[in-house]
Design a protein around this motif. Structure first.
Motif, mmCIF file in Angstrom:
data_model
loop_
_atom_site.group_PDB
_atom_site.id
_atom_site.type_symbol
_atom_site.label_atom_id
_atom_site.label_comp_id
_atom_site.label_asym_id
_atom_site.label_seq_id
_atom_site.Cartn_x
_atom_site.Cartn_y
_atom_site.Cartn_z
ATOM 1 N N PHE A 1 24.263 43.633 83.200
ATOM 2 C CA PHE A 1 23.334 42.699 84.007
ATOM 3 C C PHE A 1 23.932 41.241 83.823
ATOM 4 O O PHE A 1 23.034 40.288 84.180
ATOM 5 N N MET B 1 23.676 38.639 86.727
ATOM 6 C CA MET B 1 22.300 38.139 87.301
ATOM 7 C C MET B 1 22.125 36.659 86.682
ATOM 8 O O MET B 1 21.209 35.795 86.996
ATOM 9 N N PHE C 1 22.114 33.439 88.846
ATOM 10 C CA PHE C 1 20.986 33.441 89.818
ATOM 11 C C PHE C 1 19.470 33.162 89.110
ATOM 12 O O PHE C 1 18.853 32.441 89.897
ATOM 13 N N LEU C 2 19.523 33.643 87.834
ATOM 14 C CA LEU C 2 18.418 33.609 86.992
ATOM 15 C C LEU C 2 18.239 32.406 86.750
ATOM 16 O O LEU C 2 16.959 31.601 86.568
ATOM 17 N N GLY D 1 13.948 39.806 85.419
ATOM 18 C CA GLY D 1 15.485 39.738 85.357
ATOM 19 C C GLY D 1 15.721 39.302 84.190
ATOM 20 O O GLY D 1 16.871 39.967 83.661
ATOM 21 N N PHE E 1 18.705 41.068 81.637
ATOM 22 C CA PHE E 1 19.634 40.260 81.393
ATOM 23 C C PHE E 1 19.866 40.188 79.911
ATOM 24 O O PHE E 1 21.114 40.508 79.512
#
Length: 224
Positions: free
Chosen positions: A135, A138, A141-142, A178, A182
């Motif tokens: 992951f 991500m 974005f996170l 998320g 991650f």
């Protein structure tokens, strides 16, 4: 030479798996202990009846200790540093918990938030561990989402818009979920090899997840 090369690669793969499993084991063990210690210091804070101002000061102290933990994570001082950090962070939410528990339906809301946090954490961790998906994509974005949420929280201190507050809490819950995927993925795939830093990351995910889930449940229940 070819056979030796194959053996070396295979040996290095086994060593990598063993190392990853050790980091995972140490991380979850330390995470459990720090969460228990935070619960203890939160209880002490509530018993002492610390005011909201003291909670804010403790939060700022906690942020300072966060830098200390990261600096000392590779030394023998890393363990006392992380317990100091999580202990202070636990104490900092004592006034907030006292406020919620004083509400008519407060104890039930706190238990629901704890249960919801546990379900989200264990569910997402189990998914990352069993599927072993990467992951890492991500991350960007996170991080952007986290920055936007922090800016919105600061703005809402002055705006005091209830709907925005609810939106922020819902967004933070999604972001922390998320980040659990991650951070767990990073440990599994060797992106994080220091179990103290790994523990801090997961601890903060759980900490923020609980706070914002409690706020959201309280607001939706009409008690806020």
């Amino acid at each position: 030479m070819e056979n030796r090369s194959v053996y070396n690669v295979a040996g290095s793969g086994v060593d990598s798996v063993v190392s990853t499993n050790k980091v995972l084991k140490n991380t979850y063990m330390l995470l459990g202990m720090t969460l228990l210690f935070s619960a203890f210091t939160a209880g002490v804070s509530m018993a002492m009846g610390l005011p909201a101002g003291a909670g804010l000061i403790l939060t700022l102290v906690g942020f300072g200790l966060l830098f200390v933990v990261h600096k000392m994570a590779d030394t023998a001082k890393g363990l006392p540093a992380i317990f100091a950090f999580t202990g202070v962070m636990g104490a900092s939410i004592g006034p907030m918990l006292s406020h919620y528990l004083a509400m008519p339906n407060g104890p039930a809301l706190v238990m629901q938030a704890l249960g919801g946090t546990a379900v989200v954490f264990f569910g997402l961790s189990a998914y990352a561990l069993t599927t072993r998906k990467d992951f890492s994509f991500m991350g960007g974005f996170l991080m952007v989402g986290l920055i936007v949420a922090v800016v919105a929280m600061i703005a809402n201190i002055f705006l005091a818009i209830p709907a925005l507050s609810l939106t922020i809490s819902a967004a933070v819950i999604m972001i922390m979920s998320g980040l659990i995927l991650f951070d767990t993925s990073r440990i599994i795939h060797g992106g994080e090899t220091n179990y103290i830093r790994a523990t801090v990351g997961l601890y903060l995910n759980i900490y923020n997840l609980f706070i914002h889930m409690l706020h959201l449940l309280t607001a939706l229940g009409g008690d806020d």
